[in-house]
Scaffold this active site. Sequence first.
Site, PDB file in Angstrom:
ATOM      1  N   GLU B  68       0.822  -1.205   0.000  1.00 18.50           N
ATOM      2  CA  GLU B  68       0.000   0.000   0.000  1.00 18.50           C
ATOM      3  C   GLU B  68       0.857   1.257   0.000  1.00 18.50           C
ATOM      4  OE1 GLU B  68      -2.721   0.687   3.277  1.00 18.50           O
ATOM      5  OE2 GLU B  68      -3.808   2.101   2.038  1.00 18.50           O
ATOM      6  N   ASP B  86      -0.488  -5.191   3.043  1.00 16.52           N
ATOM      7  CA  ASP B  86      -0.984  -3.981   3.697  1.00 16.52           C
ATOM      8  C   ASP B  86      -0.467  -3.973   5.134  1.00 16.52           C
ATOM      9  OD1 ASP B  86      -2.252  -1.733   4.555  1.00 16.52           O
ATOM     10  OD2 ASP B  86      -4.245  -2.302   3.845  1.00 16.52           O
ATOM     11  N   ILE B  88      -0.795  -1.760   7.577  1.00 13.77           N
ATOM     12  CA  ILE B  88      -1.854  -1.422   8.539  1.00 13.77           C
ATOM     13  C   ILE B  88      -3.149  -1.218   7.767  1.00 13.77           C
ATOM     14  CG2 ILE B  88      -2.716   0.201  10.285  1.00 13.77           C
ATOM     15  CD1 ILE B  88       0.130   0.886  11.002  1.00 13.77           C
ATOM     16  N   ASP B  89      -4.052  -2.175   7.869  1.00 11.70           N
ATOM     17  CA  ASP B  89      -5.378  -2.020   7.285  1.00 11.70           C
ATOM     18  C   ASP B  89      -6.325  -1.557   8.397  1.00 11.70           C
ATOM     19  OD1 ASP B  89      -7.255  -2.676   4.884  1.00 11.70           O
ATOM     20  OD2 ASP B  89      -8.256  -3.491   6.663  1.00 11.70           O
ATOM     21  N   THR B  91      -6.614   2.232   9.003  1.00 11.92           N
ATOM     22  CA  THR B  91      -5.779   3.332   9.495  1.00 11.92           C
ATOM     23  C   THR B  91      -6.526   4.211  10.490  1.00 11.92           C
ATOM     24  OG1 THR B  91      -4.683   3.346   7.351  1.00 11.92           O
ATOM     25  CG2 THR B  91      -4.342   5.256   8.752  1.00 11.92           C
ATOM     26  N   ASP B 213      -5.777  -4.878   0.312  1.00  4.21           N
ATOM     27  CA  ASP B 213      -6.808  -5.054   1.332  1.00  4.21           C
ATOM     28  C   ASP B 213      -7.279  -6.502   1.410  1.00  4.21           C
ATOM     29  OD1 ASP B 213      -7.006  -2.270   1.951  1.00  4.21           O
ATOM     30  OD2 ASP B 213      -8.274  -1.965   0.190  1.00  4.21           O
TER      31      ASP B 213
END
Lengths: 270, 270
Positions: B68, B86, B88-89, B91, B213
Amino acid sequence: MNLQKINEFAINTILQAGRQIRESFSKELIIETKANANDLVTNIDRKIEQYFVEKIKELDPSHKILGEEGMGDRIATLDGPLWIIDPIDGTMNFIKQGRHFMITVGFFVDGVGKLGYLYDVMRDELISAIQGEGAFLNRQPLKKLNPLTIEKAIIGINSSWVIPNGKINHEKLVKLIKTVRGTRSYGSAAMEIALVVTGKLDAYLSMRLAPWDIAGGLVIANEVGAVATNLKGQPFNLLSQDTFLIANPSIHQVLLDQYIELIEEKQHSK
Amino acid sequence: MNLQKINEFAINTILQAGRQIRESFSKELIIETKANANDLVTNIDRKIEQYFVEKIKELDPSHKILGEEGMGDRIATLDGPLWIIDPIDGTMNFIKQGRHFMITVGFFVDGVGKLGYLYDVMRDELISAIQGEGAFLNRQPLKKLNPLTIEKAIIGINSSWVIPNGKINHEKLVKLIKTVRGTRSYGSAAMEIALVVTGKLDAYLSMRLAPWDIAGGLVIANEVGAVATNLKGQPFNLLSQDTFLIANPSIHQVLLDQYIELIEEKQHSK
């Protein structure tokens, strides 16, 4: 009345109840009688409420108890010392997710909230408050909520109220959803209240909650500066079901004024 | 290619990344620079993605990386071994809640999902899968999803899609919400996918997701029998953004047929 002592009693009882739920729950996960999940939760719900009733009657038999499962007393007045208890808030989450459910307890004297508890059983996270002495997360002080604008808010609201329904003007909630930064929905009023009082959500509203869903949260809300009312802006009626809004103090009135219009009220005012 | 070995590498790297996030996070909670929360999360996001890139290039410099934060490679094709990451999905949840965010990773070879990971950092809960060898929750096997009817389903859907919008026929989603048992919304696609593959939700849909994602979730979905497609019922396009639906296999087609109508599609078919 020694509130500190009653607070210690309440915390110990809630943590012990949480242990019982986790044990029943993990046992059940092993035997996996999913078909009987509804019976199971009813049994655990009642067992935990019965546990609270026994403990409270041991502490002081004059205390009254209002619980979701009806194992306590018939309550027609808020006079005297009253415990308001939901042994498992978020029943569907309990059955289906094994998480995202709460024990919540409020202790009131003559209708005034003295002690409040919101316990996330699976996270082992206890929010507690004593009237006038602050709120705590696992015994660490919680801060007052920081102000924010409605545009930056994250709101707990279920989709059911955003579609045409007979209770609230959904057009205004559509406007709200277009205005705020985001929405969430977790399926447990007590969990959403816990998120609001810790600043993890900025508001939560529902069209129909019972006293045991919100009693503990009311006491905690006062201590962190969150504002909790019904959707008319009045105090929640602790003797019946009512609508509910809890919010960061900087957006509570904005929500009531600009985004919430009860359909009943509309008809009455015509 | 030794998938078992790469799986062990991936699990160790993800768990180590999770520890780094929890540390940065608790440090930050102490210094409380809420004003810089956005910078903070960007920094952590990039740091964690950079960590994955370094580890993967150590493992095998021929592996490509799509992340990402764009610290990996420019990807124009799915040929060869490809990591889709990803760091940190969720945020907004990370910033505001300090929970309800995930690390998610997929490993693909020539466009075929080989390994998948969904890691709830704060719960320390790792769902993993190896193509054809099943899915695991903290290394314990996950079962295939049980069938259910649409009326008993709990659906992950954000209110944004239930109000008039230019992308999907919201009237049909209103019908869906009136049909199912309940809805939830958590603000992290990877978290909602994790709930679906463990049977804690029965479906989740979104109008716009990126490959990172959902890539890890796709591999896991296959192993538990969940069906994941775009909202046209086609495979998700891993080289661009796309719509997304993951569901219990017994309701995936029902959702597509009866409740989902993309507005673009409608115009094309006229």
